[in-house]
Enzyme design. Structure first.
Site, PDB file in Angstrom:
ATOM      1  N   SER A 120       0.843  -1.197   0.000  1.00 26.84           N
ATOM      2  CA  SER A 120       0.000   0.000   0.000  1.00 26.84           C
ATOM      3  C   SER A 120       0.878   1.246   0.000  1.00 26.84           C
ATOM      4  O   SER A 120       2.084   1.182   0.219  1.00 26.84           O
ATOM      5  CB  SER A 120      -0.888   0.008   1.242  1.00 26.84           C
ATOM      6  OG  SER A 120      -0.083   0.262   2.380  1.00 26.84           O
ATOM      7  N   LYS A 121       0.212   2.371  -0.211  1.00 26.37           N
ATOM      8  CA  LYS A 121       0.921   3.650  -0.216  1.00 26.37           C
ATOM      9  C   LYS A 121       1.584   3.887   1.149  1.00 26.37           C
ATOM     10  O   LYS A 121       2.679   4.422   1.236  1.00 26.37           O
ATOM     11  CB  LYS A 121      -0.086   4.753  -0.530  1.00 26.37           C
ATOM     12  CG  LYS A 121       0.513   6.128  -0.487  1.00 26.37           C
ATOM     13  CD  LYS A 121      -0.381   7.136  -1.147  1.00 26.37           C
ATOM     14  CE  LYS A 121      -0.293   8.508  -0.498  1.00 26.37           C
ATOM     15  NZ  LYS A 121       1.024   8.893  -0.044  1.00 26.37           N
ATOM     16  N   ARG A 122       0.885   3.437   2.186  1.00 27.44           N
ATOM     17  CA  ARG A 122       1.431   3.584   3.540  1.00 27.44           C
ATOM     18  C   ARG A 122       2.790   2.914   3.698  1.00 27.44           C
ATOM     19  O   ARG A 122       3.669   3.417   4.386  1.00 27.44           O
ATOM     20  CB  ARG A 122       0.484   2.932   4.560  1.00 27.44           C
ATOM     21  CG  ARG A 122      -0.698   3.757   4.853  1.00 27.44           C
ATOM     22  CD  ARG A 122      -0.791   3.988   6.361  1.00 27.44           C
ATOM     23  NE  ARG A 122      -2.141   4.374   6.684  1.00 27.44           N
ATOM     24  CZ  ARG A 122      -2.968   3.603   7.352  1.00 27.44           C
ATOM     25  NH1 ARG A 122      -2.583   2.429   7.799  1.00 27.44           N
ATOM     26  NH2 ARG A 122      -4.182   4.020   7.589  1.00 27.44           N
ATOM     27  N   GLY A 172       4.970   2.490   1.448  1.00 31.13           N
ATOM     28  CA  GLY A 172       5.932   3.352   0.780  1.00 31.13           C
ATOM     29  C   GLY A 172       6.338   4.514   1.683  1.00 31.13           C
ATOM     30  O   GLY A 172       7.524   4.814   1.837  1.00 31.13           O
ATOM     31  N   ASP A 173       5.340   5.153   2.299  1.00 33.69           N
ATOM     32  CA  ASP A 173       5.631   6.287   3.188  1.00 33.69           C
ATOM     33  C   ASP A 173       6.468   5.837   4.379  1.00 33.69           C
ATOM     34  O   ASP A 173       7.422   6.487   4.781  1.00 33.69           O
ATOM     35  CB  ASP A 173       4.319   6.900   3.707  1.00 33.69           C
ATOM     36  CG  ASP A 173       3.504   7.515   2.569  1.00 33.69           C
ATOM     37  OD1 ASP A 173       4.096   7.735   1.487  1.00 33.69           O
ATOM     38  OD2 ASP A 173       2.293   7.738   2.749  1.00 33.69           O
TER      39      ASP A 173
END
Ligand code: GLU
Length: 510
Positions: free
Chosen positions: A261-263, A265-266
């Protein structure tokens, strides 16, 4: 050509394209090119609630950056257009009519409140053969009443009439036959009169049929929809020409379990989008591979291997090689862990293999960003400088740190190195060394090195200290490429001036 392979990438413009979507596009592309087929880009924008401005342009730009070229699409045109679903309303309306006429679909007037009440009254309520008889639809109401309501403008939906108790088989090239019983399916909504638009399911299969798609290659998250799609092809009488399915495995978190998920990546510091994305609503900026300095070839190579392998341990492959080697036989059914360190490794490799001239071109904006006028240097100088330091770089952006001294003389000198290498007699020794360099017939690295090392040894100087002190004046610290390569490239005037500057500015510790 009757049996020409035709595949499509069919994103919904609901935001930036996720890196998993990019991999789906890539596999479609590789398969199309390998088979001399066509690659279609279809924009599935029938969900007006989730439409995001800019998303379609983003998709086009991302695919273009990666070299995934499209044969038929909104921009490219083609004989099966329009390629944007919101421009195909008439086609869907006509096809909904076909299913109503042949009794495979029906009209339903149930309001949200009525559906809510049905759900409250019956545990695990599902709109299907067991419940449709007690709902407000064209199967339970008289024909003239249905007509009256429609004429009066009452909102309705068209539902697919799923026949109960049937085995439905999805033939998947990766997973084999996946069979489920139709009892688990509900009578999915195919069309809504409120916005005169079809739902994803209807639009998707009508378009695949009309666009003569031969293979539907998409993410695993669409596998649950596939049995309904099989039934829809059958209801239209298209079962014989239905496309083959391939449901690709998910991209998984680099650590732990579950979908990338994008999370993640962050949290772990890597992009999950191909290009930087500026969210038009929140203003939030999400990082992209392009802006992080990744080369498109490296991203393509990295993504290709997330879920596929060439059957041996080859890792570095150009797009052309990928096209030749790609095969669903070597695709994995289970999820692929997203190993972003490996992504960096690919970029490093591509940086090393790229011609130095191209790397130098890519480095020009970095020079400018750091206040260096590239025109002050000739291209051969920049190219050679970059080639000397690239071994330590994963990204073009890393080159500046390694190469800055080639363009800007140091003004600070690493104090630790000064303490270790500098001494009172060093100015005299370095001045003499510059004199030696000036007297050499050539500054070419190897012969110059031989002469200078001999001179150091004859003078009884400490080799390590002298060479490091020289380096300190030229680079500012005791690191960097081979000293004699640096001398050869910079030339004697620049070396002499840096040594002089170093002598004037380096202070011995008290
Ligand atoms: N519009 C769907 C998506 O956003 C397409 C799924 C499919 O390829 O059938 O992925």
């Amino acid at each position: 050509m009757e049996n020409q392979v035709r595949v499509r990438f069919a994103p919904s413009p609901t935001g930036p394209l996720h890196i998993g979507g990019v991999r789906t596009a890539l596999y479609n592309y590789l398969f199309a090119r390998q088979n001399g087929g066509k690659m279609i880009l279809r924009i599935e924008d029938t969900d007006s609630q989730r439409f995001v401005p800019g998303a379609e342009d983003y998709i086009n730009e991302a695919l273009q950056w990666l070299g995934i070229t499209i044969d038929e699409g909104v921009r490219e045109g083609g004989e099966y257009g329009p390629y944007k679903q919101s421009e195909r309303r008439d086609i869907y309306r006509e096809h909904v009519g076909m299913l109503l006429d042949n009794g495979r679909a029906y009209i339903a007037f149930d309001t949200p409140q009525e559906l809510e009440a049905a759900r409250a009254a019956t545990p695990n309520f599902q709109y299907d053969a067991s419940t449709r008889g007690s709902m407000r639809n064209s199967l339970t109401m008289a024909a003239d009443e249905v007509k009256r309501l429609i004429d009066a403008g009452e909102k309705y939906v068209v539902r697919f009439k799923v026949e109960p108790g049937r085995d439905v088989t999805v033939r998947d090239m990766l997973r084999g036959d996946v069979t489920i019983n139709s009892n688990v399916l509900d009578d999915k909504v195919l069309y809504k009169s409120s916005d005169d638009l079809p739902t994803y399911h209807l639009a998707n299969i009508v378009d695949d049929h009309l666009m003569k798609v031969t293979h539907v290659i998409r993410g695993e998250e669409w596998l649950p929809s596939a049995p309904l799609h099989v039934l829809l092809y059958e209801a239209f009488g298209w079962a014989d020409t239905a496309p083959r399915f391939v449901h690709l495995p998910l991209l998984l978190k680099p650590d732990g379990k579950g979908k990338l998920s994008k999370r993640d990546g962050d949290r772990l510091g890597f992009p999950v989008f191909p290009l930087e994305w500026h969210d038009p609503k929140s203003g939030e900026i999400s990082s992209g591979y392009r802006e992080k300095g990744y080369l498109p070839e490296a991203v393509v190579n990295f993504l290709a291997l997330l879920g596929w392998n060439p059957g041996d341990d080859t890792e570095i492959m150009s797009m052309q090689e990928l096209i030749e080697k790609f095969s669903f036989d070597h695709c994995s059914k289970s999820g692929a862990k997203f190993d972003f360190e490996k992504g960096k490794w690919f970029n490093h490799k591509y940086l090393q293999e790229m011609p130095d001239e191209r790397l130098a071109e890519l480095f020009i904006p970095e020079l400018e960003a750091h206040g260096v006028k590239p025109s002050d240097f000739d291209m051969g100088y920049i190219t050679r400088a970059v080639s000397m330091v690239k071994g330590r770089a994963n990204f073009v952006g890393d080159l500046w740190d390694q190469a800055r001294f080639f363009f800007v003389a140091p003004s600070d000198y690493d104090p630790k190195a000064v303490k270790k290498r500098w001494s009172e007699d060093m100015p005299g020794i370095l001045t003499a060394l510059v004199g030696q360099l000036k007297s050499l017939p050539t500054l070419e690295s190897a012969p110059a090195e031989e002469k200078i090392l001999a001179w150091i040894s004859e003078g009884g100087y400490h080799l390590g200290n002298v060479m490091n002190a020289l380096r300190l004046t030229v680079v500012g610290e005791c690191k960097g490429p081979h000293m004699f390569d640096i001398i050869e490239l910079m030339g004697i005037d620049e070396i002499a001036s840096r040594v002089e500057r170093g002598i004037a500015n380096i202070k011995l510790p008290e």
